[in-house]
Design a protein around this motif. Structure first.
Motif, PDB file in Angstrom:
ATOM      1  N   ILE A  22      52.552  36.944  20.419  1.00 34.67           N
ATOM      2  CA  ILE A  22      51.412  37.437  19.638  1.00 34.67           C
ATOM      3  C   ILE A  22      50.278  37.875  20.568  1.00 34.67           C
ATOM      4  N   LEU A  23      49.987  37.063  21.596  1.00 38.56           N
ATOM      5  CA  LEU A  23      48.922  37.401  22.549  1.00 38.56           C
ATOM      6  C   LEU A  23      49.174  38.760  23.198  1.00 38.56           C
ATOM      7  N   PHE A  24      50.394  38.958  23.711  1.00 41.32           N
ATOM      8  CA  PHE A  24      50.676  40.211  24.416  1.00 41.32           C
ATOM      9  C   PHE A  24      50.821  41.386  23.449  1.00 41.32           C
ATOM     10  N   ASN A  25      51.179  41.111  22.206  1.00 39.67           N
ATOM     11  CA  ASN A  25      51.198  42.182  21.206  1.00 39.67           C
ATOM     12  C   ASN A  25      49.779  42.648  20.878  1.00 39.67           C
ATOM     13  N   VAL A  26      48.834  41.689  20.806  1.00 44.65           N
ATOM     14  CA  VAL A  26      47.423  42.029  20.580  1.00 44.65           C
ATOM     15  C   VAL A  26      46.911  42.898  21.738  1.00 44.65           C
ATOM     16  N   LEU A  27      47.227  42.472  22.983  1.00 48.45           N
ATOM     17  CA  LEU A  27      46.796  43.231  24.161  1.00 48.45           C
ATOM     18  C   LEU A  27      47.443  44.616  24.194  1.00 48.45           C
ATOM     19  N   TYR A  28      48.737  44.653  23.786  1.00 47.17           N
ATOM     20  CA  TYR A  28      49.434  45.951  23.743  1.00 47.17           C
ATOM     21  C   TYR A  28      48.735  46.894  22.764  1.00 47.17           C
ATOM     22  N   ALA A  29      48.403  46.393  21.584  1.00 49.04           N
ATOM     23  CA  ALA A  29      47.735  47.222  20.575  1.00 49.04           C
ATOM     24  C   ALA A  29      46.379  47.726  21.092  1.00 49.04           C
ATOM     25  N   LEU A  30      45.660  46.844  21.817  1.00 46.42           N
ATOM     26  CA  LEU A  30      44.352  47.214  22.364  1.00 46.42           C
ATOM     27  C   LEU A  30      44.490  48.310  23.428  1.00 46.42           C
ATOM     28  N   PHE A  31      45.405  48.079  24.393  1.00 43.16           N
ATOM     29  CA  PHE A  31      45.576  49.065  25.478  1.00 43.16           C
ATOM     30  C   PHE A  31      46.195  50.361  24.963  1.00 43.16           C
ATOM     31  N   SER A  32      47.002  50.270  23.902  1.00 43.75           N
ATOM     32  CA  SER A  32      47.585  51.479  23.305  1.00 43.75           C
ATOM     33  C   SER A  32      46.487  52.386  22.767  1.00 43.75           C
ATOM     34  N   ASP A 108      53.683  45.205  26.640  1.00 41.87           N
ATOM     35  CA  ASP A 108      54.833  45.438  25.754  1.00 41.87           C
ATOM     36  C   ASP A 108      56.064  44.691  26.283  1.00 41.87           C
ATOM     37  N   TYR A 109      56.292  44.792  27.605  1.00 41.19           N
ATOM     38  CA  TYR A 109      57.445  44.090  28.200  1.00 41.19           C
ATOM     39  C   TYR A 109      57.306  42.576  28.053  1.00 41.19           C
ATOM     40  N   LEU A 110      56.114  42.043  28.337  1.00 40.61           N
ATOM     41  CA  LEU A 110      55.923  40.589  28.270  1.00 40.61           C
ATOM     42  C   LEU A 110      56.060  40.077  26.832  1.00 40.61           C
ATOM     43  N   ALA A 111      55.597  40.874  25.865  1.00 40.99           N
ATOM     44  CA  ALA A 111      55.766  40.481  24.455  1.00 40.99           C
ATOM     45  C   ALA A 111      57.253  40.358  24.130  1.00 40.99           C
ATOM     46  N   MET A 112      58.070  41.339  24.563  1.00 45.92           N
ATOM     47  CA  MET A 112      59.512  41.298  24.317  1.00 45.92           C
ATOM     48  C   MET A 112      60.186  40.197  25.135  1.00 45.92           C
ATOM     49  N   PHE A 113      59.664  39.940  26.342  1.00 41.75           N
ATOM     50  CA  PHE A 113      60.219  38.885  27.206  1.00 41.75           C
ATOM     51  C   PHE A 113      60.146  37.526  26.503  1.00 41.75           C
ATOM     52  N   PHE A 114      58.984  37.209  25.937  1.00 38.87           N
ATOM     53  CA  PHE A 114      58.809  35.898  25.295  1.00 38.87           C
ATOM     54  C   PHE A 114      59.550  35.808  23.961  1.00 38.87           C
ATOM     55  N   ILE A 115      59.618  36.933  23.241  1.00 35.45           N
ATOM     56  CA  ILE A 115      60.299  36.862  21.937  1.00 35.45           C
ATOM     57  C   ILE A 115      61.809  36.714  22.113  1.00 35.45           C
ATOM     58  N   THR A 116      62.326  37.110  23.273  1.00 39.85           N
ATOM     59  CA  THR A 116      63.769  36.939  23.530  1.00 39.85           C
ATOM     60  C   THR A 116      64.141  35.463  23.485  1.00 39.85           C
ATOM     61  N   PHE A 117      63.318  34.603  24.100  1.00 42.09           N
ATOM     62  CA  PHE A 117      63.576  33.155  24.072  1.00 42.09           C
ATOM     63  C   PHE A 117      63.485  32.619  22.644  1.00 42.09           C
ATOM     64  N   LEU A 118      62.517  33.142  21.898  1.00 39.37           N
ATOM     65  CA  LEU A 118      62.338  32.717  20.498  1.00 39.37           C
ATOM     66  C   LEU A 118      63.562  33.100  19.661  1.00 39.37           C
ATOM     67  N   ARG A 119      63.975  34.359  19.768  1.00 36.08           N
ATOM     68  CA  ARG A 119      65.117  34.845  18.972  1.00 36.08           C
ATOM     69  C   ARG A 119      66.392  34.087  19.300  1.00 36.08           C
ATOM     70  N   ASN A 120      66.693  33.992  20.578  1.00 40.58           N
ATOM     71  CA  ASN A 120      67.956  33.347  20.975  1.00 40.58           C
ATOM     72  C   ASN A 120      67.933  31.843  20.718  1.00 40.58           C
TER      73      ASN A 120
END
Length: 608
Positions: A22-32, A108-120
Motif C-alpha cells: 500500500i505504501l509503495f502504491n501510494v508513492l507510485y500514484a504520487l510520482f505518476s 511500482d516494482y517494490l509494490a509488486m515485490f511485496f505483494i508477491t510474498f502476500l499472494r504466494n
C-alpha cells in the motif's frame, strides 16, 4: 465482498507485506502524477513561456500553496537562466524528470515485490487449510462429492482467489489513488476541462458493469465443469484396467471431451466478456480526450485562458487516467471470478465435521476388558443397515462377523473406528463411549486391514511405518516377517527402500495385502479389525496371508469380518448377520450342529 471478508484471516500473517504494498502504491500514484506535472516547466522553458520573476516569493499558508509553488518555480528558472544560461536550466529539468520517472517505476516494482510474498503466502496457507480440512472430513462427505471436484477446488479455485486478492489491492489503492492524484492536479490546472472527465468516469463504470453482468454465474459453472473433467481423469486412471478390459476408451473419451467442450464454451464466453472491457473503456477515454482537445484548443488558441505547456501536460494527465481505468475494469472482472471461486473454497472450509473429539475427550492408551456394542441403529442416508444391534467382545477374543453381502458386517468396522457415527445406541470400550474418547486415541487402539490393500506411491518402509513413524529398519523387517512378507521383500532390488508404485501396482494382490498386515503389526494395537482381508486373494496367496493373520492375531483382540468361512473356523465367537441383525452366534462346531443360517453358508461355500 462477504466471501472476501471471510477469507481475510489468511491475509493477517502477511499484513506487513500488505502495508508495504500500500505504501509503495501510494508513492507510485504520487510520482505518476508528478511525472506529467514536471513536464510543464520544461515545456515553458522550451517555448519561452516562463513568467519572469526576480523576487523570491514568501510562503503565506496552505491556501496559497499553488501560487507560492508557481512563483517559486518561475523565480528559480529566471534566476538559474540569468546566472548559468538556458542550457543549464534545461539540464536540471531533464534530471528532475528522469529522477521522478525512476522513482515512479522503482515504487511500482517494490509494490509488486511485496505483494508477491502476500499472494504466494495466501496461496500456500489456503491450500494447506483445504487439504487439512479434506482429510479431516468424514467418509460420508466423499460419498456425495466427486474427488476430482475437491482437487479442482484445492488447485484452481484457491489460485483464482489469491489472484483476485491482488486485484482488490490494486482496485482499492494503486489505481484509484492514481486517478485521484491526477484529477486533483487536473483541477488545479483547469476546472472547466476537468468537468468533462467527471462525466466520463461514471458513464465508463456503467458500461463496464453492463459487460460484466452474469460473469460470476458463468465463472461458477466453468469451475464446476473443471471439477467434472478432473473427476473423470481421477476415476479413469483409478479404473484403467476396467476401461481397457471392456474396450471403453471411446466411451470415456466421449465423456471427457463433452465436459471439456462445455468448459471451452464457458471459457470463451467469460474471456470475450473480459476482453471487451479494456477496449471499451479505452475507446470511451479517447472520445473524452478528443472532446478535451477540441475544447482545450479553444481555451489556448481563442480564449487565451490556458497556456500551451499546461494544456499539453493536462492532456498527458487525462490520458494517464485511462490506464488505471482499464486496470480497474479488468480487476472488477477478476473479483467476480474470484468471488465465484471463493464460494467453492469456503464451501469446503465451512463444511461442518460431525466426527470430531469433544473438548474434554478422554485419552486412552490401553484396552483392559471389553468392547460393548449396545442397541445400535445406523443408516446410510435413507438406507437402514443395522437395527437394534448388540454385541460384546471380550479382551483376547477373536470374534468373526459373517453373512451375505449387505448384511452390515463392514458397517460394524466403520462404526468402531468412528468413520461414521451411530444414529442410536452406544459403542463403548472399557465402559467409555467411543464418542467420549479422543479420536486419535481411539484409532490408536486399533489396527485396520481392509479388503482393498490401500498403499501409497512410496517405499515399502514409508508405507509400513505410517502407524509408527519413528520405527527402525529392524522393527520394520520384524513386522514383515510376522506378516509373512519378508520372503519377497528381501529379494527386491532395494529391499524395504523399494518404491512400490501408484497404489502398490508393482506388487501382486497377495503381496500388497501382506504389506497391509505388516503395517498393522508394526503399529501393534491391542484391537485388530480385519475387514474381509482375504476375500480378494487367490488360494495360494490366501494361505500366505492367513498364516500372517494368525501370527498377527496372537495375544490380541480381533474382530474379523469374513467372506471366506474357512478362515474363521478357529474364532472364539462367530456372529451370523442378516439384514442388520444377529440371527445366530456361537463357535463353529455349535453353529454347524444348529443346522441353521451358518450351516447353510458353509454348505454353499463348500459347493463353490
Amino acid at each position: 465482498m462477504n466471501n472476501f471478508k471471510r477469507i481475510f484471516p489468511f491475509v493477517i500473517p502477511y499484513k506487513k507485506y500488505a502495508y508495504m504494498n500500500i505504501l509503495f502504491n501510494v508513492l507510485y500514484a504520487l510520482f505518476s502524477t508528478l511525472s506529467f506535472v514536471s513536464l510543464i516547466p520544461m515545456m515553458q522553458v522550451l517555448f519561452d513561456q516562463t513568467k519572469k520573476n526576480t523576487v523570491m516569493p514568501v510562503y503565506k499558508g496552505i491556501w496559497e500553496l499553488k501560487k507560492y509553488g508557481e512563483d517559486y518555480l518561475s523565480y528559480y528558472i529566471t534566476h538559474t537562466t540569468d546566472t548559468f544560461g538556458v542550457g543549464r536550466t534545461l539540464t536540471i529539468m531533464v534530471v528532475i524528470i528522469i529522477s521522478i520517472f525512476l522513482l515512479k517505476n522503482l515504487c511500482d516494482y517494490l509494490a509488486m515485490f511485496f505483494i508477491t510474498f502476500l499472494r504466494n503466502g495466501i496461496l500456500r496457507d489456503m491450500r494447506n487449510a483445504m487439504y487439512k480440512k479434506t482429510i479431516e472430513l468424514p467418509l460420508a462427505f466423499y460419498s456425495e462429492k466427486r474427488k476430482g471436484d475437491v482437487i479442482s477446488r484445492i488447485s484452481g479455485d484457491v489460485n483464482e482467489v489469491q489472484t483476485s486478492f491482488l486485484s482488490i489491492l490494486e482496485l482499492i489503492v494503486k489505481e484509484p489513488l492514481t486517478i485521484v492524484f491526477t484529477l486533483i492536479t487536473m483541477v488545479t490546472i483547469s476546472v472547466q476541462l476537468t468537468l468533462f472527465v467527471f462525466i466520463f468516469i461514471p458513464v465508463s463504470g456503467y458500461v463496464i458493469s453492463l459487460i460484466g453482468k452474469q460473469l460470476k454465474k458463468k465463472s461458477t459453472r466453468a469451475q464446476e465443469e473443471q471439477g467434472i473433467f478432473l473427476s473423470t481423469i481421477e476415476e479413469t486412471l483409478g479404473g484403467l484396467k476396467v476401461v481397457k478390459g471392456y474396450n471403453s476408451e471411446n466411451y470415456f473419451n466421449r465423456v471427457f471431451q463433452e465436459s471439456t467442450q462445455r468448459f471451452f464454451i464457458l471459457s470463451n464466453s467469460i474471456g470475450n466478456r473480459q476482453n471487451l472491457a479494456s477496449p471499451a473503456s479505452e475507446f470511451m477515454g479517447i472520445m473524452v480526450i478528443a472532446i478535451l482537445l477540441w475544447y482545450g484548443g479553444h481555451m489556448v488558441l481563442i480564449d487565451k485562458t490556458l497556456n500551451g505547456a499546461s494544456f499539453i501536460a493536462y492532456m498527458g494527465l487525462a490520458y494517464n487516467i485511462l490506464t488505471p481505468a482499464k486496470s480497474i475494469s479488468k480487476a472488477s472482472y477478476a473479483i467476480k471470478r474470484g468471488n465465484a471461486a471463493a464460494e467453492r473454497v469456503l464451501e469446503i472450509l465451512d463444511q461442518e465435521n460431525p466426527i470430531t473429539s469433544k473438548i474434554d475427550a478422554v485419552e486412552k492408551s490401553t484396552f483392559e476388558s471389553e468392547i460393548a456394542i449396545q442397541n445400535i441403529n445406523f443408516k446410510y442416508e435413507d438406507e437402514t443397515v443395522l437395527k437394534d444391534f448388540s454385541l460384546t467382545v471380550k479382551k483376547g477374543q477373536t470374534v468373526a462377523l459373517v453373512g451375505q453381502s449387505g448384511s452390515g458386517k463392514s458397517t460394524i468396522a466403520n462404526l468402531l473406528t468412528r468413520f461414521y457415527d451411530v444414529n442410536e445406541g452406544t459403542i463403548a470400550i472399557d465402559g467409555v463411549a467411543i464418542k467420549d474418547l479422543n479420536l486419535q486415541s481411539l484409532r490408536g487402539l486399533m489396527g485396520l486391514v481392509t479388503q482393498d490393500s490401500i498403499l501409497f506411491n512410496d517405499t515399502i518402509k514409508a508405507n509400513i511405518s505410517l502407524g509408527k513413524l519413528d520405527a527402525t529398519d529392524e522393527e520394520i523387517i520384524e513386522a514383515l516377517k510376522i506378516a509373512n512378507a519378508y520372503e519377497f521383500v528381501k529379494d527386491l532390488p532395494k529391499g524395504i527402500y523399494t518404491n512400490i508404485g501408484d497404489s502398490g501396482n508393482k506388487l501382486s494382490g497377495g503381496q500388497k495385502q501382506r504389506l497391509s498386515i505388516a503395517r498393522a503389526v508394526l503399529k501393534n494395537p491391542p484391537i485388530m479389525i480385519l475387514d474381509e482381508a482375504t476375500s480378494a486373494l487367490d488360494t495360494e496367496s490366501e494361505k500366505f496371508v492367513q498364516v500372517a493373520l494368525e501370527n498377527m492375531m496372537q495375544n490380541r483382540t480381533s474382530i474379523v469380518i469374513a467372506h471366506r468361512l474357512s478362515t474363521i473356523q478357529k474364532a472364539d465367537l462367530i456372529v451370523v448377520m442378516k439384514k442388520g441383525k444377529i440371527v445366530e452366534q456361537g463357535k463353529h462346531e455349535d453353529l454347524i450342529a444348529m443346522n441353521g443360517a451358518y450351516n447353510k453358508l458353509v454348505t454353499m461355500q463348500s459347493f463353490e
